[in-house]
Scaffold this motif. Sequence first.
Motif, PDB file in Angstrom:
ATOM      1  N   LYS A   5     -15.103  15.131 -33.419  1.00 37.66           N
ATOM      2  CA  LYS A   5     -15.193  15.034 -31.956  1.00 37.66           C
ATOM      3  C   LYS A   5     -14.628  16.282 -31.291  1.00 37.66           C
ATOM      4  N   SER A   6     -13.494  16.779 -31.825  1.00 40.20           N
ATOM      5  CA  SER A   6     -12.906  17.984 -31.223  1.00 40.20           C
ATOM      6  C   SER A   6     -13.824  19.187 -31.413  1.00 40.20           C
ATOM      7  N   LEU A   7     -14.466  19.292 -32.558  1.00 36.63           N
ATOM      8  CA  LEU A   7     -15.420  20.388 -32.764  1.00 36.63           C
ATOM      9  C   LEU A   7     -16.614  20.249 -31.820  1.00 36.63           C
ATOM     10  N   TYR A   8     -17.100  19.031 -31.658  1.00 37.31           N
ATOM     11  CA  TYR A   8     -18.226  18.771 -30.776  1.00 37.31           C
ATOM     12  C   TYR A   8     -17.896  19.153 -29.338  1.00 37.31           C
ATOM     13  N   GLU A   9     -16.650  18.882 -28.934  1.00 35.20           N
ATOM     14  CA  GLU A   9     -16.222  19.191 -27.574  1.00 35.20           C
ATOM     15  C   GLU A   9     -15.831  20.652 -27.395  1.00 35.20           C
ATOM     16  N   GLY A  10     -15.835  21.418 -28.468  1.00 34.24           N
ATOM     17  CA  GLY A  10     -15.494  22.825 -28.374  1.00 34.24           C
ATOM     18  C   GLY A  10     -14.008  23.116 -28.438  1.00 34.24           C
TER      19      GLY A  10
ATOM     20  N   ALA B 254      -7.975   4.665 -46.280  1.00 28.52           N
ATOM     21  CA  ALA B 254      -9.374   5.058 -46.118  1.00 28.52           C
ATOM     22  C   ALA B 254      -9.755   5.060 -44.635  1.00 28.52           C
ATOM     23  N   ALA B 255      -9.277   4.061 -43.912  1.00 29.70           N
ATOM     24  CA  ALA B 255      -9.550   4.003 -42.473  1.00 29.70           C
ATOM     25  C   ALA B 255      -8.890   5.169 -41.744  1.00 29.70           C
ATOM     26  N   LEU B 256      -7.666   5.538 -42.159  1.00 28.72           N
ATOM     27  CA  LEU B 256      -6.991   6.679 -41.531  1.00 28.72           C
ATOM     28  C   LEU B 256      -7.730   7.994 -41.812  1.00 28.72           C
ATOM     29  N   LEU B 257      -8.232   8.150 -43.029  1.00 30.11           N
ATOM     30  CA  LEU B 257      -9.023   9.346 -43.341  1.00 30.11           C
ATOM     31  C   LEU B 257     -10.286   9.399 -42.497  1.00 30.11           C
ATOM     32  N   GLU B 258     -10.929   8.259 -42.349  1.00 26.76           N
ATOM     33  CA  GLU B 258     -12.140   8.210 -41.539  1.00 26.76           C
ATOM     34  C   GLU B 258     -11.829   8.544 -40.080  1.00 26.76           C
ATOM     35  N   LEU B 259     -10.726   7.998 -39.563  1.00 25.08           N
ATOM     36  CA  LEU B 259     -10.315   8.296 -38.190  1.00 25.08           C
ATOM     37  C   LEU B 259     -10.027   9.791 -38.027  1.00 25.08           C
ATOM     38  N   ALA B 260      -9.317  10.381 -38.978  1.00 24.92           N
ATOM     39  CA  ALA B 260      -9.026  11.818 -38.892  1.00 24.92           C
ATOM     40  C   ALA B 260     -10.322  12.624 -38.883  1.00 24.92           C
ATOM     41  N   GLY B 261     -11.286  12.239 -39.701  1.00 21.71           N
ATOM     42  CA  GLY B 261     -12.574  12.924 -39.709  1.00 21.71           C
ATOM     43  C   GLY B 261     -13.312  12.785 -38.391  1.00 21.71           C
ATOM     44  N   LEU B 262     -13.279  11.587 -37.828  1.00 26.82           N
ATOM     45  CA  LEU B 262     -13.938  11.371 -36.533  1.00 26.82           C
ATOM     46  C   LEU B 262     -13.286  12.204 -35.436  1.00 26.82           C
ATOM     47  N   LEU B 263     -11.941  12.231 -35.409  1.00 25.10           N
ATOM     48  CA  LEU B 263     -11.237  13.014 -34.392  1.00 25.10           C
ATOM     49  C   LEU B 263     -11.519  14.504 -34.548  1.00 25.10           C
ATOM     50  N   PHE B 264     -11.528  14.968 -35.795  1.00 24.29           N
ATOM     51  CA  PHE B 264     -11.812  16.375 -36.040  1.00 24.29           C
ATOM     52  C   PHE B 264     -13.242  16.715 -35.614  1.00 24.29           C
TER      53      PHE B 264
END
Length: 140
Positions: free
Chosen positions: A29-34, A17-27
């Motif tokens: 963040k990358s969208l936010y950064e363009g 569950a923590a890994l899924l949450e981390l993947a979502g956060l990274l994804f």
Amino acid sequence: MASMYPAARAGDDPESAALLELAGLLFGKSLYEGVLHTFRLAPFFAKKLSRRPLSLDDLPSLDGALHRSLKQVMRYEGDVRDLCLDWYAREEVFGAVVARKLRPGDEKTPDDVVESHETLAWAHATAELHLVRRRPRADA
């Protein structure tokens, strides 16, 4: 390019569950950064994310072999009772075999075999279990 979707057991334990949450956060963040990534979501997963209903026809993008097997049972010309199918799906979860009802609330028991006139309902119930009910945490 292969299509992507979370594993059915993803999110069932705290570490995944923590890994899924981390993947979502990274994804996110990358969208936010363009930063744009090229990847292809599995059609059933994209459909689920867009909150559209899933059906037996969406199963090939999750499990092509299961879809072919269900189609073969639906086309079976003999007595389906000979196949010894019941209204439960069994799978191994963390080393233990778990049996799940294909139709929750149904009064069928493991001793009730699938009859020839029930193959369509059985196939759709099996697909619904694999596409929707088996993956509650993975697709959340």
